[in-house]
Write a protein that holds these residues in place. Structure first.
Motif, PDB file in Angstrom:
ATOM      1  N   MET A  96      -2.022  -0.099   5.729  1.00  0.00           N
ATOM      2  CA  MET A  96      -0.850   0.414   5.000  1.00  0.00           C
ATOM      3  C   MET A  96       0.321  -0.839   4.703  1.00  0.00           C
ATOM      4  O   MET A  96       0.685  -1.127   3.813  1.00  0.00           O
ATOM      5  N   LEU A  97       0.316  -1.357   5.917  1.00  0.00           N
ATOM      6  CA  LEU A  97       1.137  -2.547   5.961  1.00  0.00           C
ATOM      7  C   LEU A  97       0.585  -3.631   4.993  1.00  0.00           C
ATOM      8  O   LEU A  97       1.581  -4.243   4.406  1.00  0.00           O
ATOM      9  N   THR A  98      -0.442  -3.941   5.011  1.00  0.00           N
ATOM     10  CA  THR A  98      -1.089  -5.073   4.294  1.00  0.00           C
ATOM     11  C   THR A  98      -0.868  -4.722   2.854  1.00  0.00           C
ATOM     12  O   THR A  98      -0.480  -5.533   1.975  1.00  0.00           O
ATOM     13  N   ILE A  99      -0.798  -3.561   2.472  1.00  0.00           N
ATOM     14  CA  ILE A  99      -0.808  -3.029   1.232  1.00  0.00           C
ATOM     15  C   ILE A  99       0.757  -3.015   0.694  1.00  0.00           C
ATOM     16  O   ILE A  99       1.160  -3.719  -0.322  1.00  0.00           O
ATOM     17  N   LEU A 100       1.524  -2.663   1.417  1.00  0.00           N
ATOM     18  CA  LEU A 100       3.005  -2.751   1.424  1.00  0.00           C
ATOM     19  C   LEU A 100       3.658  -4.079   1.468  1.00  0.00           C
ATOM     20  O   LEU A 100       4.678  -4.022   0.878  1.00  0.00           O
ATOM     21  N   TYR A 152      -8.643  -1.334  -8.163  1.00  0.00           N
ATOM     22  CA  TYR A 152      -7.885  -0.910  -7.010  1.00  0.00           C
ATOM     23  C   TYR A 152      -7.219  -2.217  -6.338  1.00  0.00           C
ATOM     24  O   TYR A 152      -7.590  -3.433  -6.488  1.00  0.00           O
ATOM     25  N   ALA A 153      -6.281  -1.854  -5.557  1.00  0.00           N
ATOM     26  CA  ALA A 153      -5.633  -2.934  -4.773  1.00  0.00           C
ATOM     27  C   ALA A 153      -6.637  -3.611  -3.719  1.00  0.00           C
ATOM     28  O   ALA A 153      -6.784  -4.836  -3.439  1.00  0.00           O
ATOM     29  N   MET A 154      -7.439  -2.579  -3.268  1.00  0.00           N
ATOM     30  CA  MET A 154      -8.485  -2.965  -2.050  1.00  0.00           C
ATOM     31  C   MET A 154      -9.611  -1.960  -2.031  1.00  0.00           C
ATOM     32  O   MET A 154      -9.617  -0.901  -2.469  1.00  0.00           O
ATOM     33  N   ALA A 155     -10.462  -2.606  -1.459  1.00  0.00           N
ATOM     34  CA  ALA A 155     -11.880  -1.638  -1.261  1.00  0.00           C
ATOM     35  C   ALA A 155     -12.230  -1.869   0.061  1.00  0.00           C
ATOM     36  O   ALA A 155     -11.869  -2.834   0.838  1.00  0.00           O
ATOM     37  N   VAL A 156     -12.475  -0.539   0.904  1.00  0.00           N
ATOM     38  CA  VAL A 156     -12.993  -0.467   2.202  1.00  0.00           C
ATOM     39  C   VAL A 156     -14.257  -0.218   2.507  1.00  0.00           C
ATOM     40  O   VAL A 156     -14.624   0.930   1.945  1.00  0.00           O
TER      41      VAL A 156
END
Ligand code: UDP
Length: 428
Positions: free
Chosen positions: A392-396, A161-165
């Motif tokens: 979302m901003l971080t991912i985009l 994944y791009a990130m884990a939360v």
């Protein structure tokens, strides 16, 4: 919709929300989990999805399908990831992977950002033809001491994944991807949490035969061993020797939790013969009933032995109740020991704190007030939504590296419950 939170949520959060929403107009968000009803994730998504959409960010929610055997495997994985000594045989893993492969055939992960919740759908990433940089894995369970073998299996998917939360820093893992801490939240305007009149509360307690003239101890939870309902009954029995109180254990089913029925039977058996223990198996649409039971409570318990976060703790604190919770998972990030409630490590500890709160009603009331303010500042849906928009901003705009904590108002040090603190949240 957001305007309805004015005067309830902190103004600063509402301002940040509108700035972030402006920057994300027209972008889309998608959530995927494994049940539409029951448990904290469904509870959260039911409210977050329409609210995000109302900000001009179209948001959808998909639920994976599976046979009862699939959910038995995922429940075993869930238990193992929370530390149970269970092996997941190769054939079960194959069933799990096959089910996700089938789901992937009709699931379209086509939003700008997709959040996949929990282990059940985690391996979708291997089967959905999708740009992985848009996919986030959101973990809602207590990963502080996972069964190594099962975590290794899951980790292979999570690492893609791009990130884990995670809810709290203690759950963060050794992973090759950035990790973000976002605690969950409650919606103060939902049927579960909105203000109720005394008549509405009494209508519910009367329906179940609960006496509002005597102290009421309440635990609301799925019937799950990690929630320790039998431990709650044992603590109540100790307290009963000195206090004429009642105990309400209210729970229901989650469609992805096949163990619930068996645990409910064990609880009913343990409670049999005591007219002051109310074991309530409630249907999924019982929000007003749960709201009323939490408001009718003298003290709320969440005596879990493992806990992802414990939204029931947040819900009770919001209703001004002192809460006694197991010092596990996300509970210590909510209960400030001696200030908003008490953290406990044993049945005896729970009984001791129950006796204290029942015999010090003014202190109990003060703790409840402080709990409400703590939730207002940290755990309302508006803060959660702000964190998701930031995510979302971080991912985009492409992820930074390393663990990041988005929420800033947590106590600075880890709250272990080892000592009573005297800080006051409402006057500062
Ligand atoms: N809940 C409910 N009905 C029940 C039991 C629980 O609506 O019979 C709700 C509860 O009010 C809370 C959520 O389900 O909002 C449980 O979330 P929590 O984080 O406490 O535990 P989880 O079930 O996710 O482990």
């Amino acid at each position: 919709m957001i305007d309805a939170y004015r005067g309830i949520a902190p103004d600063s959060v509402l301002s940040e929300l509108s700035i972030l929403a402006e920057a994300l107009q027209g972008r889309t968000l998608q959530h995927v989990n494994s049940t539409r009803t029951g448990g904290g994730v469904a509870e959260l998504l039911t409210r977050l999805v329409p609210l995000t959409t109302s900000l001009g960010i179209p948001t959808t929610w998909d639920v994976i399908m599976g046979s009862p055997s699939f959910f038995e495997v995922t429940k075993a994985m869930h238990n193992a990831l929370q530390g149970a000594d269970i092996e997941i045989p190769h054939t079960d893993r194959q069933l799990y992977l096959r089910t996700l492969q089938e789901n992937a055939e009709h699931l379209h992960l086509d939003a700008d950002v997709v959040i996949i919740h929990d282990p059940q759908p985690a391996y979708l990433i291997d089967y959905c033809p999708v740009e992985r940089q848009r996919l986030v894995w959101r973990c809602h369970i207590d990963l502080s001491r996972p069964n190594e073998q099962v975590w290794r299996f899951l980790c292979r998917a999570v690492s893609k994944y791009a990130m884990a939360v995670f809810h709290v820093p203690q759950f963060a893992q050794r992973l090759p991807i950035p990790q973000i801490i976002i605690p969950p939240s409650i919606d103060p305007l939902s049927a579960k949490n909105r203000e109720l009149t005394e008549e509405e509360i009494t209508a519910v307690t009367d329906r179940f035969g609960i006496d509002r003239q005597r102290p009421i101890l309440v635990q609301v939870s799925r019937f799950d061993r990690f929630k320790d309902p039998l431990g709650v009954i044992a603590a109540y029995r100790m307290v009963r020797q000195n206090f004429d109180c009642q105990l309400v254990l209210a729970g229901g089913d989650a469609s992805d939790d096949p163990e619930g029925k068996q645990v409910l039977e064990e609880v009913q058996e343990a409670a049999a013969g005591d007219p002051d223990i109310f074991v309530l198996s409630l249907p999924p649409d019982s929000d007003i009933e749960i709201n009323a039971l939490q408001r009718a409570a003298t003290v709320v318990l969440q005596k879990s032995t493992r806990e992802g976060f414990g939204l029931t703790v947040t819900e009770a604190m919001w209703k001004g109740k002192p809460v006694i919770g197991g010092a596990v998972g996300g509970i210590p990030s909510q209960i400030i020991h001696g200030v908003t409630g008490f953290l406990v490590h044993s049945i005896e500890g729970a009984a001791f704190r129950l006796r204290y709160l029942l015999s010090h009603p003014r202190r109990a009331q003060r703790m409840g007030e402080q709990g409400r303010e703590y939730v207002r500042r940290n755990f309302l849906i508006t803060r959660h939504l702000r964190d998701y928009l930031l995510l979302m901003l971080t991912i985009l705009h492409h992820c930074p590296k390393g663990p990041i904590r988005l929420s800033t108002s947590f106590p600075a040090s880890q709250n272990t419950g080892s000592a009573d603190r005297t800080c006051d949240l409402t006057s500062g």
